[in-house]
Structures are given as structure tokens and as C-alpha cells.
Design an enzyme around this catalytic site. Structure first.
Site, PDB file in Angstrom:
ATOM      1  N   TYR A 159       7.915  23.504   9.904  1.00 18.43           N
ATOM      2  CA  TYR A 159       8.652  23.793  11.129  1.00 18.43           C
ATOM      3  C   TYR A 159       7.771  23.545  12.350  1.00 18.43           C
ATOM      4  CZ  TYR A 159      11.876  26.904   8.504  1.00 18.43           C
ATOM      5  OH  TYR A 159      12.799  27.450   7.647  1.00 18.43           O
TER       6      TYR A 159
ATOM      7  N   HIS B  17      19.564  29.219  11.522  1.00 16.99           N
ATOM      8  CA  HIS B  17      19.058  28.256  10.547  1.00 16.99           C
ATOM      9  C   HIS B  17      18.764  28.952   9.234  1.00 16.99           C
ATOM     10  CE1 HIS B  17      15.624  26.131   8.555  1.00 16.99           C
ATOM     11  NE2 HIS B  17      16.517  25.157   8.642  1.00 16.99           N
TER      12      HIS B  17
ATOM     13  N   HIS C  28      18.624  32.642  10.241  1.00 19.07           N
ATOM     14  CA  HIS C  28      17.723  33.252  11.215  1.00 19.07           C
ATOM     15  C   HIS C  28      17.783  32.562  12.570  1.00 19.07           C
ATOM     16  CE1 HIS C  28      15.230  33.979   7.339  1.00 19.07           C
ATOM     17  NE2 HIS C  28      16.024  35.016   7.556  1.00 19.07           N
TER      18      HIS C  28
ATOM     19  N   ASP D 277      17.115  39.617   4.235  1.00 16.30           N
ATOM     20  CA  ASP D 277      18.198  38.655   4.431  1.00 16.30           C
ATOM     21  C   ASP D 277      19.515  39.160   3.843  1.00 16.30           C
ATOM     22  OD1 ASP D 277      16.416  37.019   5.721  1.00 16.30           O
ATOM     23  OD2 ASP D 277      16.361  35.466   4.190  1.00 16.30           O
TER      24      ASP D 277
ATOM     25  N   ARG E 107       0.818  -1.220   0.000  1.00 15.97           N
ATOM     26  CA  ARG E 107       0.000   0.000   0.000  1.00 15.97           C
ATOM     27  C   ARG E 107       0.848   1.264   0.000  1.00 15.97           C
ATOM     28  NH1 ARG E 107      -2.749  -0.836   5.511  1.00 15.97           N
ATOM     29  NH2 ARG E 107      -0.624  -1.534   5.858  1.00 15.97           N
TER      30      ARG E 107
ATOM     31  N   ARG F 202      16.733  31.247   2.179  1.00 18.01           N
ATOM     32  CA  ARG F 202      16.196  31.922   3.362  1.00 18.01           C
ATOM     33  C   ARG F 202      17.158  31.689   4.522  1.00 18.01           C
ATOM     34  NH1 ARG F 202      10.290  32.885   2.895  1.00 18.01           N
ATOM     35  NH2 ARG F 202       9.575  31.933   0.955  1.00 18.01           N
TER      36      ARG F 202
ATOM     37  N   GLN G 168       4.223  26.360  18.264  1.00 20.58           N
ATOM     38  CA  GLN G 168       3.567  26.665  16.995  1.00 20.58           C
ATOM     39  C   GLN G 168       4.228  25.884  15.869  1.00 20.58           C
ATOM     40  OE1 GLN G 168       4.163  30.965  16.913  1.00 20.58           O
ATOM     41  NE2 GLN G 168       5.657  30.761  15.286  1.00 20.58           N
TER      42      GLN G 168
ATOM     43  N   LYS H  34      13.911  24.291  16.928  1.00 16.85           N
ATOM     44  CA  LYS H  34      13.173  24.029  15.692  1.00 16.85           C
ATOM     45  C   LYS H  34      13.340  22.572  15.294  1.00 16.85           C
ATOM     46  CE  LYS H  34      14.170  28.657  13.905  1.00 16.85           C
ATOM     47  NZ  LYS H  34      14.820  29.423  12.816  1.00 16.85           N
TER      48      LYS H  34
ATOM     49  N   ASN I 184       4.940  26.108  11.520  1.00 21.54           N
ATOM     50  CA  ASN I 184       4.996  27.035  10.391  1.00 21.54           C
ATOM     51  C   ASN I 184       5.310  26.268   9.111  1.00 21.54           C
ATOM     52  OD1 ASN I 184       4.812  29.207  12.263  1.00 21.54           O
ATOM     53  ND2 ASN I 184       7.008  29.087  12.594  1.00 21.54           N
TER      54      ASN I 184
END
Length: 177
Positions: A132, A119, A62, A169, A23, A59, A46, A72, A48
């Protein structure tokens, strides 16, 4: 799941152990007890999503400053990404060092990033999406960044025909390393 340590203490590549049959497959990607047994975060504030329409989208780098540091857990749900983590913990023996991991929808890997680490990633395919899980809420005043090409870090990014980087950035200052 397999928790594979990297050269940076506290940063792990997490590989699911899929159970396949005719499957398809089933794999656990998170288990509170297994994360706790490895001394990792089990409380996520949270989640994201970062969707990147074009390959070459970059990106990062950060992080959030104390006391709002974020842990994270990052995975690729579509496409592929060159995921980079850099140690920015003052006094750390690996301060300024970085690791890169290719995470893809196909390999189903995740990268666990403790607080105090920067990151970033570069999308390797059109339609790359990263999911995330975050241990802390976003606090705009605590948001920090290092330029993707900061000479103090010396990160090696994959070659690409066209890099797409947000002006924010591109404007980050050099790190004092």
C-alpha cells in the site's frame, strides 16, 4: 501505464506496460507526472505491507474518517487477491456501490482508491502480500470499518473453504444506507 476507470468515479485500475526481452521485463508502476496528469494523488505519506499466510484471509472494509481520509494505491506483490472498493462518500450518486478487481503478482495491476472509499480484500492464495502507498498517516481515532458481509453493501466475495477474519472486522456495525 494505463489508467482504467471503473464504475466508481475516481477509482482506477492501473496496469503497467511491461517491456519484455530475454532477461525478463521492466515496467513503470508509478510516475508522479502521469498520476498528476490524471488528477490523482502524487504525495505519499507512508507505505504498508499486508502479508496473509492463508488463502481465505479477508481484511476490510476499512477507511479513515475526515479530515484524515486516505488515498490508497494498492498492488499485490505475492499471490493473488480479490480487491474490493466501496463508495462511502455522503451525497455521491454511487454511494454504497462497490467494484472488485483481481490483483495478482502476475498481472501487476494496482488499484487507486480515493479518500471516502472503503477498501478490503480476500487472499486467493497462501502467501498473498499487498503493498500500500498511503496519502495520509494512520490515525487510530479516525479508523472506521464496515463488516465484510454488510447487507447494505451486498459485496460478493469468492467462495472459499475457510474464511479467516479478525474479530475487529467481524464486529463492525451495519452501515446506515
Amino acid at each position: 501505464m494505463q489508467f482504467l476507470p471503473t464504475e466508481l468515479p475516481g477509482v482506477f485500475v492501473i496496469e503497467p506496460e511491461p517491456k519484455a526481452d530475454d532477461r525478463g521485463l521492466f515496467a513503470r508502476t508509478y510516475c508522479r507526472d502521469e498520476f498528476a496528469a490524471h488528477g490523482l494523488c502524487t504525495d505519499w505519506a507512508q507505505c504498508n505491507v499486508s502479508f496473509n499466510a492463508k488463502a481465505g484471509t479477508l481484511r476490510g472494509m476499512h477507511w479513515q474518517a475526515a479530515p484524515h481520509e486516505e488515498v490508497k494505491l494498492v498492488r499485490c506483490t505475492s499471490g493473488a487477491a480479490h480487491d474490493v472498493v466501496a463508495d462511502l462518500r455522503p451525497g455521491s450518486p454511487t454511494y454504497g456501490k462497490w467494484v472488485a478487481v483481481e490483483i495478482t503478482a502476475e498481472n501487476r495491476r494496482a488499484v487507486y482508491i480515493p479518500g471516502g472509499f472503503a477498501h478490503g480484500f480476500q487472499a486467493l492464495a497462501d502467501g498473498t502480500e499487498l503493498f500500500y502507498q498511503m496519502s495520509a498517516f494512520y490515525v487510530p481515532d479516525a479508523a472506521r470499518g464496515a463488516r465484510w458481509d454488510d447487507p447494505a453493501l451486498g459485496i460478493t466475495w469468492p467462495a472459499c473453504a475457510k474464511r479467516i477474519i479478525a474479530p475487529r472486522d467481524l464486529s463492525f456495525p451495519d452501515l446506515p444506507i
